[in-house]
Design a protein around this motif. Structure first.
Motif, mmCIF file in Angstrom:
data_model
loop_
_atom_site.group_PDB
_atom_site.id
_atom_site.type_symbol
_atom_site.label_atom_id
_atom_site.label_comp_id
_atom_site.label_asym_id
_atom_site.label_seq_id
_atom_site.Cartn_x
_atom_site.Cartn_y
_atom_site.Cartn_z
ATOM 1 N N MET A 176 9.366 19.591 -10.961
ATOM 2 C CA MET A 176 9.643 20.871 -11.711
ATOM 3 C C MET A 176 9.275 20.839 -13.056
ATOM 4 S SD MET A 176 10.790 22.666 -9.435
ATOM 5 C CE MET A 176 11.837 23.800 -10.103
ATOM 6 N N ARG A 177 9.590 19.374 -13.828
ATOM 7 C CA ARG A 177 9.000 19.145 -15.123
ATOM 8 C C ARG A 177 8.148 17.968 -15.129
ATOM 9 N NH1 ARG A 177 14.238 17.160 -18.488
ATOM 10 N NH2 ARG A 177 12.699 16.439 -20.038
ATOM 11 N N LYS A 178 7.284 18.127 -15.869
ATOM 12 C CA LYS A 178 6.007 17.097 -16.076
ATOM 13 C C LYS A 178 6.720 16.032 -17.022
ATOM 14 C CE LYS A 178 1.363 16.609 -17.057
ATOM 15 N NZ LYS A 178 1.276 15.115 -16.585
ATOM 16 N N VAL A 179 6.692 14.863 -16.547
ATOM 17 C CA VAL A 179 7.150 13.853 -17.240
ATOM 18 C C VAL A 179 5.954 12.698 -17.278
ATOM 19 C CG1 VAL A 179 9.580 14.191 -16.966
ATOM 20 C CG2 VAL A 179 8.243 12.578 -15.576
ATOM 21 N N ASP A 189 14.161 4.868 -23.599
ATOM 22 C CA ASP A 189 14.522 5.274 -24.789
ATOM 23 C C ASP A 189 15.271 6.650 -24.548
ATOM 24 O OD1 ASP A 189 13.968 2.887 -25.853
ATOM 25 O OD2 ASP A 189 12.208 3.747 -27.154
ATOM 26 N N GLY A 190 15.892 7.008 -23.349
ATOM 27 C CA GLY A 190 16.608 7.983 -23.125
ATOM 28 C C GLY A 190 15.791 9.341 -22.791
ATOM 29 N N LYS A 191 14.334 9.031 -22.680
ATOM 30 C CA LYS A 191 13.364 10.136 -22.239
ATOM 31 C C LYS A 191 13.182 9.701 -20.653
ATOM 32 C CE LYS A 191 11.616 11.249 -26.713
ATOM 33 N NZ LYS A 191 12.057 10.406 -27.707
ATOM 34 N N PRO A 192 12.900 10.894 -19.901
ATOM 35 C CA PRO A 192 12.526 10.892 -18.538
ATOM 36 C C PRO A 192 11.244 10.279 -18.360
ATOM 37 C CG PRO A 192 12.705 13.014 -19.056
ATOM 38 C CD PRO A 192 13.229 12.330 -20.201
ATOM 39 N N VAL A 193 10.810 9.362 -17.399
ATOM 40 C CA VAL A 193 9.687 9.166 -17.178
ATOM 41 C C VAL A 193 9.487 8.811 -15.462
ATOM 42 C CG1 VAL A 193 9.316 7.669 -19.074
ATOM 43 C CG2 VAL A 193 10.036 6.404 -17.101
ATOM 44 N N ARG A 243 0.882 -1.193 0.045
ATOM 45 C CA ARG A 243 0.001 -0.002 -0.044
ATOM 46 C C ARG A 243 0.802 1.254 -0.122
ATOM 47 N NH1 ARG A 243 -4.140 0.330 4.433
ATOM 48 N NH2 ARG A 243 -4.637 2.327 3.300
ATOM 49 N N VAL A 244 2.172 1.171 0.017
ATOM 50 C CA VAL A 244 3.211 2.168 0.179
ATOM 51 C C VAL A 244 3.718 2.270 -1.068
ATOM 52 C CG1 VAL A 244 4.958 3.385 1.542
ATOM 53 C CG2 VAL A 244 3.140 2.308 2.846
ATOM 54 N N LEU A 245 3.488 3.261 -2.138
ATOM 55 C CA LEU A 245 4.219 3.150 -3.201
ATOM 56 C C LEU A 245 5.160 3.973 -3.273
ATOM 57 C CD1 LEU A 245 0.723 3.713 -5.189
ATOM 58 C CD2 LEU A 245 1.809 1.568 -4.424
ATOM 59 N N LYS A 246 6.472 3.608 -3.996
ATOM 60 C CA LYS A 246 7.364 4.387 -3.995
ATOM 61 C C LYS A 246 7.589 5.196 -5.550
ATOM 62 C CE LYS A 246 10.329 0.140 -4.983
ATOM 63 N NZ LYS A 246 11.432 -0.583 -4.625
ATOM 64 N N THR A 247 8.061 6.277 -5.489
ATOM 65 C CA THR A 247 8.264 7.139 -6.873
ATOM 66 C C THR A 247 9.506 6.808 -7.381
ATOM 67 O OG1 THR A 247 6.513 8.596 -6.087
ATOM 68 C CG2 THR A 247 7.852 9.194 -7.647
ATOM 69 N N LEU A 248 9.806 6.260 -8.490
ATOM 70 C CA LEU A 248 11.067 6.089 -9.032
ATOM 71 C C LEU A 248 11.094 6.887 -10.198
ATOM 72 C CD1 LEU A 248 11.416 2.143 -8.462
ATOM 73 C CD2 LEU A 248 12.368 4.131 -7.229
ATOM 74 N N MET A 249 12.375 7.606 -10.706
ATOM 75 C CA MET A 249 12.264 8.029 -12.095
ATOM 76 C C MET A 249 13.463 7.264 -12.885
ATOM 77 S SD MET A 249 10.649 10.653 -11.516
ATOM 78 C CE MET A 249 10.970 11.643 -12.789
ATOM 79 N N ALA A 250 13.038 6.947 -14.172
ATOM 80 C CA ALA A 250 13.788 6.264 -15.045
ATOM 81 C C ALA A 250 13.879 6.874 -16.495
ATOM 82 C CB ALA A 250 13.199 5.049 -15.111
ATOM 83 N N GLU A 302 16.847 14.175 -8.906
ATOM 84 C CA GLU A 302 16.809 15.371 -8.097
ATOM 85 C C GLU A 302 16.680 16.571 -8.987
ATOM 86 O OE1 GLU A 302 19.979 15.242 -5.381
ATOM 87 O OE2 GLU A 302 18.933 13.722 -4.106
ATOM 88 N N ARG A 303 17.524 16.712 -10.190
ATOM 89 C CA ARG A 303 17.381 17.978 -10.978
ATOM 90 C C ARG A 303 16.009 18.133 -11.638
ATOM 91 N NH1 ARG A 303 18.455 17.874 -16.088
ATOM 92 N NH2 ARG A 303 19.860 16.020 -15.846
ATOM 93 N N ILE A 304 15.589 16.942 -12.328
ATOM 94 C CA ILE A 304 14.109 17.027 -12.959
ATOM 95 C C ILE A 304 13.136 17.123 -12.087
ATOM 96 C CG2 ILE A 304 13.015 15.480 -14.109
ATOM 97 C CD1 ILE A 304 15.422 14.293 -15.799
ATOM 98 N N THR A 305 13.090 16.499 -10.811
ATOM 99 C CA THR A 305 11.954 16.539 -10.068
ATOM 100 C C THR A 305 11.782 17.891 -9.148
ATOM 101 O OG1 THR A 305 12.803 15.311 -8.482
ATOM 102 C CG2 THR A 305 11.688 14.042 -10.105
ATOM 103 N N GLY A 306 13.079 18.291 -8.649
ATOM 104 C CA GLY A 306 13.056 19.475 -7.886
ATOM 105 C C GLY A 306 12.997 18.910 -6.279
ATOM 106 N N TYR A 307 13.067 17.588 -6.214
ATOM 107 C CA TYR A 307 12.819 16.889 -4.926
ATOM 108 C C TYR A 307 14.203 16.059 -4.676
ATOM 109 C CZ TYR A 307 7.936 17.529 -5.107
ATOM 110 O OH TYR A 307 6.405 18.182 -5.127
ATOM 111 N N LYS A 308 14.611 16.039 -3.270
ATOM 112 C CA LYS A 308 15.565 15.126 -2.647
ATOM 113 C C LYS A 308 15.322 13.566 -2.916
ATOM 114 C CE LYS A 308 18.617 18.214 -1.501
ATOM 115 N NZ LYS A 308 19.546 18.682 -2.371
ATOM 116 N N VAL A 309 16.310 12.682 -3.304
ATOM 117 C CA VAL A 309 15.942 11.215 -3.415
ATOM 118 C C VAL A 309 15.572 10.968 -1.801
ATOM 119 C CG1 VAL A 309 17.112 9.309 -3.292
ATOM 120 C CG2 VAL A 309 17.706 10.789 -5.036
ATOM 121 N N GLY A 310 14.687 10.232 -1.803
ATOM 122 C CA GLY A 310 14.041 9.724 -0.752
ATOM 123 C C GLY A 310 12.562 10.701 -0.192
ATOM 124 N N GLY A 311 12.720 11.679 -1.028
ATOM 125 C CA GLY A 311 11.311 12.560 -0.962
ATOM 126 C C GLY A 311 10.744 13.030 -2.327
#
Length: 157
Positions: free
Chosen positions: A109-112, A56-60, A46-53, A93-102
């Motif tokens: 910061m950027r909609k992906v 094909d070279g594009k952020p998601v 029930r506790v979901l983690k948010t990951l950035m990946a 961190e740069r793309i989201t504007g948040y610190k890892v773990g948060g």
């Protein structure tokens, strides 16, 4: 700890019902998602983690239960791509504007493009990071999907 983050402001602005839950964040935890689930007394599913990946070279952004790992093959397929890899922490961190773990999927910061693991829909309410370490928001998984215009797909290994 501030309860007003870009994530909570986005949820409020969209009129989405949510509750805030804070906990003692452990920066040394092997898995911040599992540590959050334990601290909240909730099932890891029930506790979901948010990951950035990258697909094909594009952020998601990919949102999965904290007790599972992402399948890169399934993640690439979910976005119609050929390959996927996890984003480096500094890039996330740069793309989201948040610190890892948060990192929250809301108010980045950027909609992906985003994907939510289909198993999240098995729960009435789920927890997602609220935009800072030690802060979770509890809300309906359908609201996560709607607000992010996320695709629902099997993305876990």
């Amino acid at each position: 700890m501030s309860k007003a983050t870009r994530a909570t402001k986005m949820l409020e602005g969209a009129g989405i019902a949510f509750t805030l839950h804070s906990y003692a964040y452990d920066p040394d935890a092997e898995s911040t998602g599992l540590q959050a689930a334990e601290a909240l007394g909730e099932a890891p599913a029930r506790v979901l983690k948010t990951l950035m990946a990258h697909v094909d070279g594009k952020p998601v952004c990919v949102i999965v239960p904290s007790d599972h790992e992402v399948s890169m093959k399934k993640l690439a397929a979910a976005f119609g791509g050929k390959s996927a890899q996890m984003m480096k922490p500094a890039d996330a961190e740069r793309i989201t504007g948040y610190k890892v773990g948060g990192i929250s999927p809301f108010g980045q910061m950027r909609k992906v493009p985003a994907a939510v693991e289909e198993q999240a829909l098995a729960h009435d309410l789920v927890y997602v990071n609220g935009g800072q370490r030690g802060l979770q928001v509890q809300l309906r998984p359908q609201d996560v999907i709607a607000l992010l215009d996320a695709r629902v797909a099997p993305v876990i290994a």
